[in-house]
Scaffold this active site. Sequence first.
Site, short mmCIF file in Angstrom:
data_model
loop_
_atom_site.label_atom_id
_atom_site.label_comp_id
_atom_site.label_asym_id
_atom_site.label_seq_id
_atom_site.Cartn_x
_atom_site.Cartn_y
_atom_site.Cartn_z
N TYR A 68 -21.76 7.27 -1.72
CA TYR A 68 -22.43 7.84 -2.96
C TYR A 68 -23.49 6.74 -3.56
O TYR A 68 -23.08 5.54 -3.56
CB TYR A 68 -21.27 7.78 -4.04
CG TYR A 68 -21.61 8.29 -5.31
CD1 TYR A 68 -21.63 9.72 -5.63
CD2 TYR A 68 -21.68 7.22 -6.35
CE1 TYR A 68 -22.12 9.99 -6.90
CE2 TYR A 68 -21.92 7.66 -7.62
CZ TYR A 68 -22.02 8.96 -7.79
OH TYR A 68 -22.28 9.41 -9.11
N ASN A 83 -21.72 0.47 1.03
CA ASN A 83 -21.64 0.74 -0.54
C ASN A 83 -19.94 0.46 -0.94
O ASN A 83 -19.49 1.65 -1.45
CB ASN A 83 -22.09 2.35 -0.35
CG ASN A 83 -22.23 2.70 -1.93
OD1 ASN A 83 -23.01 2.09 -2.53
ND2 ASN A 83 -21.50 4.02 -2.28
N SER A 129 -17.94 3.35 -0.81
CA SER A 129 -17.77 3.75 0.75
C SER A 129 -18.46 2.84 1.40
O SER A 129 -19.38 2.19 1.57
CB SER A 129 -17.82 5.10 0.94
OG SER A 129 -17.31 6.00 -0.06
N SER A 170 -12.80 4.59 -2.07
CA SER A 170 -13.70 4.38 -0.73
C SER A 170 -13.36 5.17 0.53
O SER A 170 -12.24 5.21 1.06
CB SER A 170 -13.46 2.56 -0.50
OG SER A 170 -14.56 2.35 0.29
N GLY A 171 -14.46 5.79 0.59
CA GLY A 171 -14.42 6.59 2.07
C GLY A 171 -15.00 5.50 3.28
O GLY A 171 -15.99 5.35 3.38
#
Length: 372
Positions: A149, A221, A255, A293-294
């Site tokens: 993102y 990120n 993420s 967080s991915g």
Amino acid sequence: MTDSPHHLATPSGKPRARSFGIGFDGTPGPFNAITDVPGVAVGYATLISGDGTLVVGKGPVRTGVTAILPRPRAELATPVFAGIFSQNGNGELTGSHIIEETGAFNFPITITNTHSCGVSRDGTLRWMHHVLPAALDSGWGLPVAAETYDGFLNDINGHHLTSDHVAEALDGAAGGPIEEGSVGGGTGMIAFGFKAGSGTASRMVEWQGLSFTVGAFVQANFGKLRNFTVRGLRAGPELVEPAIREGTPRAEKGSIIAVIATDAPFLPHQMKRLARRVPLGVAMTGGFGYHSSGDIFLAFSTANPAAALAPSGRIANADFIPDSDIDPFFDGVIQAVEEAILNALTANDDMTGRDGNFVPALPKAWLREKFV
């Protein structure tokens, strides 16, 4: 080992982590990049335009797309054995179901912002039909596309990324030294409160008189400043300034995507084992997989192309290194991921985006004071 110029700076001259005297474990490849794995190429399309107040559809724009080719262009239809691991599934990586099912994928990988993941996936199919039409004439494709993102800096709902930008990244993919920092899909990304984005590193692994490469590429990120760690030094408490400036409130939406490549011969279950070790490299920098967080990781091997094609009606044979000898490759994954994240932070500058939102670069003076 003496560091080469490629280990110390990106092609444009941005400093990499080693240029500050930061010591790392393991032996990097010639470029200290995922492109040290023969046949792997990386390309970018970077979109930076506009300043000031957000106007959806107009900008400011701080985004892009990264393309990773797992094989040379003419061989992209040939699958690579692969495995995935989702440490925290608050994110997307398309093609994941067929990788879980068959232990392989083909076509390029793209990484972009969250709301452009579909565009990058579809753009990859358009590009493949153009450059290798036979690969899709009587079949279908499920390319890998991943996202993080960038809405704090970028007009993410303006959907500025197009199929043409995806083609630009794919057409420009090359081996050798590659740029890092605010380029490609990493353009608008933030880690630990500092400007981050695209980073890479590699490790050489010796086994039975043979030399193999493990390469990592990250789109970083993620992370909270209080946890930021550089080679064991808990740096966060010392780095409260410079700080992010919020023209608009910043929600926690971090993420990390990591792609691991190797030329070592491994089977799909072993690639999944390599992918599972990525979080240990992330944790070395202070990333703990928080709720929003991915943290999604893909590992692939360029070895065994004939076996990956699995011809009908015949026994397929594949070479593989025994599981009992896999530990040095785990080391390579963890070491390369840690360094790739720090490279994404050091090869960077301050960035101001939408609504005057400001993200500082990791202070270079602090790094020199601590490590040079």
